[in-house]
Motif scaffolding. Structure first.
Motif, PDB file in Angstrom:
ATOM      1  N   ILE A 165       0.839  -1.196   0.000  1.00  0.00           N
ATOM      2  CA  ILE A 165       0.000   0.000   0.000  1.00  0.00           C
ATOM      3  C   ILE A 165       0.875   1.248   0.000  1.00  0.00           C
ATOM      4  O   ILE A 165       0.411   2.328  -0.338  1.00  0.00           O
ATOM      5  N   PRO A 169      -3.693   6.713   3.203  1.00  0.00           N
ATOM      6  CA  PRO A 169      -4.575   7.199   2.132  1.00  0.00           C
ATOM      7  C   PRO A 169      -4.512   8.702   1.876  1.00  0.00           C
ATOM      8  O   PRO A 169      -4.648   9.137   0.734  1.00  0.00           O
ATOM      9  N   TYR A 172      -1.945   9.590  -0.868  1.00  0.00           N
ATOM     10  CA  TYR A 172      -1.989   8.957  -2.186  1.00  0.00           C
ATOM     11  C   TYR A 172      -1.940   9.965  -3.345  1.00  0.00           C
ATOM     12  O   TYR A 172      -1.233   9.732  -4.327  1.00  0.00           O
ATOM     13  N   TYR A 181      -6.029   3.367  -2.681  1.00  0.00           N
ATOM     14  CA  TYR A 181      -5.804   2.708  -1.388  1.00  0.00           C
ATOM     15  C   TYR A 181      -6.745   1.518  -1.200  1.00  0.00           C
ATOM     16  O   TYR A 181      -6.312   0.403  -0.869  1.00  0.00           O
ATOM     17  N   SER A 184      -5.989  -1.453  -3.412  1.00  0.00           N
ATOM     18  CA  SER A 184      -4.857  -2.249  -2.941  1.00  0.00           C
ATOM     19  C   SER A 184      -5.266  -3.160  -1.792  1.00  0.00           C
ATOM     20  O   SER A 184      -4.865  -4.327  -1.730  1.00  0.00           O
ATOM     21  N   SER A 217      -3.716   2.466   9.147  1.00  0.00           N
ATOM     22  CA  SER A 217      -3.402   1.660   7.965  1.00  0.00           C
ATOM     23  C   SER A 217      -2.982   0.246   8.350  1.00  0.00           C
ATOM     24  O   SER A 217      -3.312  -0.724   7.647  1.00  0.00           O
TER      25      SER A 217
END
Length: 303
Positions: A165, A169, A172, A181, A184, A217
């Motif tokens: 990843i 996010p 990104y 995100y 993935s 995450s």
């Protein structure tokens, strides 16, 4: 240059060493004209890995069709057609290097109808035909969100299915503008839920994320079925790439590892020089993987 950031701290100063294995690995890879992410992505662990006779093979050329701002892989030239002889050459290199665990990765090939999935399959099968005992880790791209293409690789039952990843996010748009995100996470989740594969992902830190975002995450990855996670310091490859926002301390990396361990990851590597394929064989050596299954999931049709 890091746009005013203080010079690298002591913990980011590598002690370089070369030896017989380093020279032999370099000669072998150059002789076969094989690409490695070690060289193409300017990996800081190249000296260590090559000195130990290990490398991460990069499929489908050395030119990527994405414009990620963290990555040193070439994005300016036009990608060449896949080399049909590459899978066999990689298989021979694996045998010559006497590898027990091999890592495959590739550039993104959004210009190809299958995203390069068919070439991935050829590489996996070629390696196994010559090296039946070797375990294979596939660090795959997202195949532009086309599940059928990703499935072609997953159906080969690699011992580890890896997809990074890379970051949180919120970053990104700046870091991975052509990636997604959730897409993935879905790829990782599909590898686990549909194919039952051992799954892996990686994060870079020091690009402007917060500790809370990293924790979130890590939770997203674990909830998606990710088994293994790597966390390392982002290092700006050239002045044209995304600048480093800060250097994360070894103590913070220990905190990230503790957090990941508490979430139930089967294996965690967290440290300044950790990269996605760094010491990848350690997981296989420490945690024996299930026997390889040739059975395809019933929910999928044959390609």
């Amino acid at each position: 240059m890091t746009h005013g950031l203080a010079k690298k701290p002591e913990w980011l100063k590598l002690k370089l060493s070369t030896g017989e294995h380093f020279a032999a690995t370099r000669q072998l890879l150059s002789g076969l004209r094989l690409n490695t992410v070690c060289r193409s992505a300017m990996c800081p662990n190249l000296q260590e890995c090559w000195s130990k006779g290990t490398a991460t093979f990069m499929l489908l050329g050395s030119v990527c069709t994405r414009t990620c701002r963290f990555c040193a892989v070439d994005k300016t030239a036009l990608p060449e057609p896949p080399d049909p002889g590459e899978p066999e050459k990689i298989a021979l290199a694996v045998k010559s290097m006497n590898l027990k665990h091999v890592v495959l990765t590739s550039v993104n090939r959004d210009d190809l109808a299958d995203g390069g999935a068919g070439h991935w399959v050829s590489a996996i099968r070629s390696i196994r035909s010559v090296n039946p005992e070797v375990s294979i880790e596939c660090l795959v791209p997202d195949f532009n969100g086309t599940a059928a293409n990703a499935d072609l690789v997953m159906q080969e039952a690699p011992e580890v299915l890896n997809h990074n990843i890379e970051t949180v996010p919120s970053l990104y748009p700046a870091v991975r503008p052509q990636a997604d995100y959730r897409r993935s996470l879905e790829l990782i989740g599909r590898a686990k839920a549909v194919f039952g594969l051992s799954t892996k992902s990686g994060l870079m830190v020091g690009m402007g994320e917060t500790g809370e975002e990293i924790a979130a995450s890590l939770g997203d990855l674990r909830n998606s079925g990710c088994d293994i996670v790597t966390i390392g310091q982002y290092l700006q490859p050239t002045a044209a790439h995304l600048p480093v926002k800060r250097y994360v301390t070894p103590e913070e990396f220990d905190e990230y590892k503790h957090r990941a361990d508490s979430l139930g990851f089967r294996h965690v590597q967290s440290g300044p020089f950790v990269r996605s394929s760094y010491r990848a064989e350690a997981f296989v050596e420490a945690k024996p993987l299930p026997e390889r299954s040739e059975k395809k999931p019933e929910s999928l049709s044959n390609p």
